[in-house]
Design a protein around this motif. Structure first.
Motif, PDB file in Angstrom:
ATOM      1  N   VAL A   1      77.270  39.496  44.036  1.00 55.12           N
ATOM      2  CA  VAL A   1      76.940  39.456  45.347  1.00 55.12           C
ATOM      3  C   VAL A   1      75.392  39.124  45.221  1.00 55.12           C
ATOM      4  N   VAL A   2      74.695  39.488  44.321  1.00 59.42           N
ATOM      5  CA  VAL A   2      73.307  39.007  44.412  1.00 59.42           C
ATOM      6  C   VAL A   2      73.230  37.549  44.105  1.00 59.42           C
ATOM      7  N   VAL A   3      73.954  36.841  43.105  1.00 55.54           N
ATOM      8  CA  VAL A   3      73.976  35.618  42.760  1.00 55.54           C
ATOM      9  C   VAL A   3      74.224  34.665  44.225  1.00 55.54           C
ATOM     10  N   LYS A   4      75.577  35.249  44.715  1.00 61.46           N
ATOM     11  CA  LYS A   4      75.842  34.370  45.855  1.00 61.46           C
ATOM     12  C   LYS A   4      74.978  34.685  46.934  1.00 61.46           C
ATOM     13  N   THR A   5      74.322  35.848  47.257  1.00 65.49           N
ATOM     14  CA  THR A   5      73.015  35.650  48.218  1.00 65.49           C
ATOM     15  C   THR A   5      72.014  34.857  47.983  1.00 65.49           C
ATOM     16  N   LEU A   6      71.590  34.777  46.802  1.00 64.83           N
ATOM     17  CA  LEU A   6      70.260  34.111  46.538  1.00 64.83           C
ATOM     18  C   LEU A   6      70.788  32.638  46.561  1.00 64.83           C
ATOM     19  N   HIS A   7      71.956  32.215  45.954  1.00 56.91           N
ATOM     20  CA  HIS A   7      72.155  30.908  46.091  1.00 56.91           C
ATOM     21  C   HIS A   7      72.418  30.185  47.771  1.00 56.91           C
ATOM     22  N   ASP A   8      72.884  31.200  48.436  1.00 57.63           N
ATOM     23  CA  ASP A   8      73.110  30.914  50.005  1.00 57.63           C
ATOM     24  C   ASP A   8      71.848  30.779  50.556  1.00 57.63           C
ATOM     25  N   VAL A   9      70.764  31.597  50.269  1.00 56.16           N
ATOM     26  CA  VAL A   9      69.354  31.578  50.929  1.00 56.16           C
ATOM     27  C   VAL A   9      68.672  30.221  50.238  1.00 56.16           C
ATOM     28  N   THR A  10      68.765  30.039  48.934  1.00 58.06           N
ATOM     29  CA  THR A  10      67.753  28.952  48.430  1.00 58.06           C
ATOM     30  C   THR A  10      68.507  27.654  48.577  1.00 58.06           C
ATOM     31  N   HIS A  11      69.779  27.433  48.705  1.00 55.17           N
ATOM     32  CA  HIS A  11      70.536  26.381  48.827  1.00 55.17           C
ATOM     33  C   HIS A  11      70.738  25.798  50.233  1.00 55.17           C
ATOM     34  N   ASN A  12      70.220  26.278  51.296  1.00 52.61           N
ATOM     35  CA  ASN A  12      70.366  25.916  52.804  1.00 52.61           C
ATOM     36  C   ASN A  12      69.130  24.760  53.041  1.00 52.61           C
ATOM     37  N   ASP A  13      69.326  23.658  52.842  1.00 54.65           N
ATOM     38  CA  ASP A  13      68.313  22.574  53.395  1.00 54.65           C
ATOM     39  C   ASP A  13      67.909  22.686  54.716  1.00 54.65           C
ATOM     40  N   GLN A  14      69.188  22.919  55.701  1.00 51.34           N
ATOM     41  CA  GLN A  14      68.895  22.752  57.056  1.00 51.34           C
ATOM     42  C   GLN A  14      69.257  24.246  57.701  1.00 51.34           C
ATOM     43  N   PRO A  15      68.352  24.430  58.722  1.00 56.01           N
ATOM     44  CA  PRO A  15      68.436  25.984  59.397  1.00 56.01           C
ATOM     45  C   PRO A  15      69.660  25.862  60.007  1.00 56.01           C
ATOM     46  N   LEU A  16      69.935  27.236  59.937  1.00 62.65           N
ATOM     47  CA  LEU A  16      71.454  27.539  60.375  1.00 62.65           C
ATOM     48  C   LEU A  16      71.565  27.596  61.896  1.00 62.65           C
ATOM     49  N   THR A  17      72.612  27.268  62.471  1.00 67.96           N
ATOM     50  CA  THR A  17      72.896  27.118  63.911  1.00 67.96           C
ATOM     51  C   THR A  17      73.190  28.664  64.101  1.00 67.96           C
ATOM     52  N   ARG A  18      72.718  29.198  65.218  1.00 69.91           N
ATOM     53  CA  ARG A  18      72.910  30.468  65.742  1.00 69.91           C
ATOM     54  C   ARG A  18      74.027  30.163  66.850  1.00 69.91           C
ATOM     55  N   VAL A  19      74.822  31.147  66.552  1.00 63.26           N
ATOM     56  CA  VAL A  19      76.444  30.910  67.238  1.00 63.26           C
ATOM     57  C   VAL A  19      76.887  32.226  67.849  1.00 63.26           C
ATOM     58  N   LEU A  20      77.761  32.179  68.996  1.00 68.39           N
ATOM     59  CA  LEU A  20      78.375  33.306  69.525  1.00 68.39           C
ATOM     60  C   LEU A  20      80.050  32.659  69.688  1.00 68.39           C
ATOM     61  N   ILE A  21      80.797  33.506  69.265  1.00 63.15           N
ATOM     62  CA  ILE A  21      82.278  33.082  69.189  1.00 63.15           C
ATOM     63  C   ILE A  21      83.050  33.452  70.378  1.00 63.15           C
ATOM     64  N   TYR A  22      83.710  32.837  71.137  1.00 60.32           N
ATOM     65  CA  TYR A  22      84.303  32.925  72.484  1.00 60.32           C
ATOM     66  C   TYR A  22      85.962  33.323  72.070  1.00 60.32           C
ATOM     67  N   GLY A  23      86.190  34.706  72.125  1.00 60.49           N
ATOM     68  CA  GLY A  23      87.364  35.123  71.567  1.00 60.49           C
ATOM     69  C   GLY A  23      87.085  35.932  70.463  1.00 60.49           C
ATOM     70  N   ALA A  24      87.484  37.465  70.742  1.00 59.03           N
ATOM     71  CA  ALA A  24      87.184  38.223  69.504  1.00 59.03           C
ATOM     72  C   ALA A  24      88.557  38.415  68.752  1.00 59.03           C
ATOM     73  N   MET A  25      89.131  39.325  68.989  1.00 59.39           N
ATOM     74  CA  MET A  25      90.336  39.668  68.510  1.00 59.39           C
ATOM     75  C   MET A  25      91.423  38.606  68.274  1.00 59.39           C
ATOM     76  N   THR A  26      91.119  37.351  69.590  1.00 63.99           N
ATOM     77  CA  THR A  26      92.273  36.364  69.367  1.00 63.99           C
ATOM     78  C   THR A  26      91.661  35.329  68.704  1.00 63.99           C
ATOM     79  N   GLY A  27      91.774  35.189  67.401  1.00 61.37           N
ATOM     80  CA  GLY A  27      91.401  34.118  66.700  1.00 61.37           C
ATOM     81  C   GLY A  27      90.002  34.104  66.222  1.00 61.37           C
ATOM     82  N   GLY A  28      89.163  34.706  66.797  1.00 64.93           N
ATOM     83  CA  GLY A  28      87.603  34.720  66.648  1.00 64.93           C
ATOM     84  C   GLY A  28      87.391  35.306  65.441  1.00 64.93           C
TER      85      GLY A  28
END
Length: 638
Positions: A140-167
């Motif tokens: 988990v730590v290796v995965k998290t560190l990789h995700d944090v350090t290898h994102n060159d672009q800022p993440l797009t903040r999103v909502l998902i329309y539809g929760a249980m239904t495919g969301g």
């Protein structure tokens, strides 16, 4: 030394640790876990006195752990892409190893080999619990560190329309994307019971909440719409307006298993190949899903000879695709537009190479050519989509409208009777109702002719389909607006009051095919086009979706022959139900074939003189409800 360097370069060129590094790391974790467990249970002095037995026992347990790791292949995964499945494999492997260790310990005790049995049963279990937790933590730590350090672009903040239904499926998919693109900040649900609940650690909002406030608070940049909530979203104008006003992007989740969407049975596997597509204005227009009995269409067309006119146009080309699916014996595709017809040729060779299709470039008004085609091809079914359809083009060229639309239809219809065509399906338009322009009147005369012809013979069944604008068709308002927005504006709207009905091209073609399949001859089928759309609202939405700034909307005034609104029936017509809730049968006036044929022959003769006023005057005589609007032909209505 060179050999060692080559081996290292080979290993690390894969941009992931070689499997033996993870294998050694896990081994070290088990060894340390064993030693720490013994020390915690027995303290330092006891561990010092039995240091060799403890070390031998710990090494034995490491060796036995290899069995479980080998069976479950825990060391073959790429650590930075670890998932829940990988963690469970570690748990299964360590559980198996623990059982084996306990069995081996009992056996060694039985034979009195105490030197390798320094651990008690409790210590064995604690050792492997600690080892499992540490192995999980490392991944988990290796995965998290990789995700944090290898994102060159800022993440797009999103909502998902539809929760249980495919969301939830979408949420899991975007969280495992590599590289990560989206940061989930919540769900929008239709279920009031789910409000303020937490899903995957994120808050669930209700569709009736102040979504604009949520967007501002959470700094939302995009909304991802579940496939199972597309219809709800399309018909929720309030939500759409709030998102567009806030400048939030709207993305639809597209994936291949369409049948599962219809059945509402999406599983996590359905999202494996999910693509997120930024919506176009066509996606947002309110409409309900149109269900068509395509099995009946297939039963009618499979193994038959099908002729399609206007095969290179928006409607005609889509009919080509939909009919080809059912493997007709042969297809004859006719259009006078050379380049688009060449595109159809390439499409048939690429997508339907097994279909025997002949692609012809010619005009349907060329009698000799059409006679040769019908006499050799002998079609079972004719789908007639060929027509000049642009109102501004036909208004100053009525003779061409007569020769192509009316005379061309007469040629094809007469040959269909002569050569025993089973069914002739004509594509008409709502502009034929109470026509205000040359194009609309020409199509109404076509309707009158094929309907009267149907009543004079029993060889061929003539069926007419009448509907409004189709989204994205050649020359329609949407491609024009896109081009104007791309060029920075202005976006031109003829009148702020003007409204139109819209339908998707595939939906319109499916209804044409079903009407043609189930029609008995003589009917004019009218399609339910749903809710009308104000063109100025359409323009505003397209500008908002594009993200363009300071694009002006310019009112230019109605064009020649243009209506403020379209109709599918005139004031003297009613309808009766048909086999489909979206298709009605127009109750129209019946015409005498001989009289109609005589009038059309006279109209064709007049049109060959290229006298616009005389040509239009005769058209008004045939169709008395034709009243010109914003046109030089208004003089004839006085």
């Amino acid at each position: 030394m060179n050999l060692i360097n080559k081996l290292l370069n080979w290993y690390f060129s894969k941009k992931s640790l070689p499997y033996w590094c993870l294998f050694l790391a896990d081994s070290m974790i088990v060894l340390v876990s064993g030693l720490l467990t013994f020390w915690a249970e027995n303290k330092t002095l006891e561990m010092f006195y039995h240091r060799f037995e403890v070390l031998y026992s710990a090494l034995l347990y490491v060796a036995i752990s290899w069995i479980g790791w080998r069976l479950f292949k825990t060391y073959l995964g790429v650590v930075r892409y670890s998932s829940f499945v990988d963690l469970m494999k570690v748990a299964y492997a360590n559980t198996l190893s623990t059982v084996i260790v306990l069995v081996v310990s009992l056996v060694l005790e039985h034979f009195g080999i105490a030197a390798l049995c320094a651990f008690t049963k409790t210590e064995i279990i604690i050792t492997f619990l600690v080892a499992t937790l540490l192995m999980w933590a490392m991944r988990v730590v290796v995965k998290t560190l990789h995700d944090v350090t290898h994102n060159d672009q800022p993440l797009t903040r999103v909502l998902i329309y539809g929760a249980m239904t495919g969301g939830i499926g979408i949420a899991k998919n975007i969280r495992t994307q590599k590289p990560a693109k989206y940061l989930l900040r919540g769900f929008i649900s239709h279920d009031k019971r789910a409000k303020n609940m937490m899903l995957l650690g994120e808050k669930v909002y209700n569709v009736d909440d102040d979504i604009a406030e949520v967007i501002e608070k959470e700094k939302i940049q995009a909304v991802l719409v579940s496939p199972l909530r597309l219809d709800d979203f399309r018909n929720n104008q309030r939500i759409q307006d709030e998102l567009l006003h806030a400048g939030v992007k709207i993305l639809f989740a597209q994936q291949a298993k369409e049948a599962n969407i219809k059945n509402g049975e999406l599983s996590e596997e359905d999202f494996a190949g999910m693509q997120l597509k930024e919506v176009s204005v066509e996606d947002l227009l309110p409409r309900q899903e149109i269900k068509v009995d395509m099995d009946s269409v297939g039963a009618m067309l499979t193994g038959k000879r099908v002729l399609i006119t206007g095969s290179a146009g928006s409607i005609g080309s889509e009919m080509v695709r939909q009919i080809a699916i059912y493997k007709p014996a042969k297809m004859m595709l006719i259009d006078q537009a050379e380049t688009p017809q060449h595109d159809i040729l390439l499409m048939m060779k690429k997508d339907y190479p097994e279909i025997d299709a002949e692609i012809v470039v010619t005009s349907i008004s060329r009698v000799t050519r059409m006679e040769a085609i019908f006499s050799t091809f002998k079609p079972d079914y004719v789908f007639h989509a060929a027509a000049y359809k642009h109102v501004p083009m036909m208004e100053p060229n009525p003779s061409e409208a007569v020769m192509n639309n009316i005379y061309g239809t007469k040629v094809i219809a007469d040959l269909s009777v002569k050569y025993g065509v089973k069914k002739f399906v004509m594509v008409s338009t709502d502009k034929a109702v109470n026509p205000t322009n040359v194009m609309g009147c020409s199509k109404r005369i076509c309707e009158i002719y094929v309907q009267s012809l149907n009543n004079t013979q029993k060889v061929c069944q003539f069926v007419t389909t009448r509907f409004g604008n189709v989204l994205g068709s050649n020359g329609s308002v949407i491609p024009l607006f896109k081009e104007q927005i791309k060029n920075g504006g202005p976006v031109t709207v003829t009148d702020e009051r003007i409204v139109r009905f819209f339908m998707l091209i595939p939906e319109a073609c499916k209804l044409v095919l079903e009407a043609g399949t189930k029609g008995n001859g003589g009917e004019i089928f009218v399609f339910d086009m749903g809710k009308p759309v104000k063109i100025i609202d359409l323009a505003k939405r397209m500008i908002a979706l594009s993200g363009a700034k300071n694009v002006e909307i310019k009112i230019t005034g109605l064009r020649e022959g243009e209506k403020l609104y379209e109709e599918v029936l005139n004031e003297l017509e009613g309808t009766k139900p048909s086999f489909h809730e979206k298709i009605r049968i127009a109750e129209v006036r019946q015409y005498d074939y001989a009289a109609v044929s005589k009038d059309i022959d006279e109209l064709i003769a007049i049109s060959k003189q290229y006298d616009n006023m005389k040509t239009v005057a005769k058209m008004k005589e045939i169709v008395p409800e034709y009243k010109s609007n914003n046109s030089i032909y208004e003089e004839l209505d006085k």
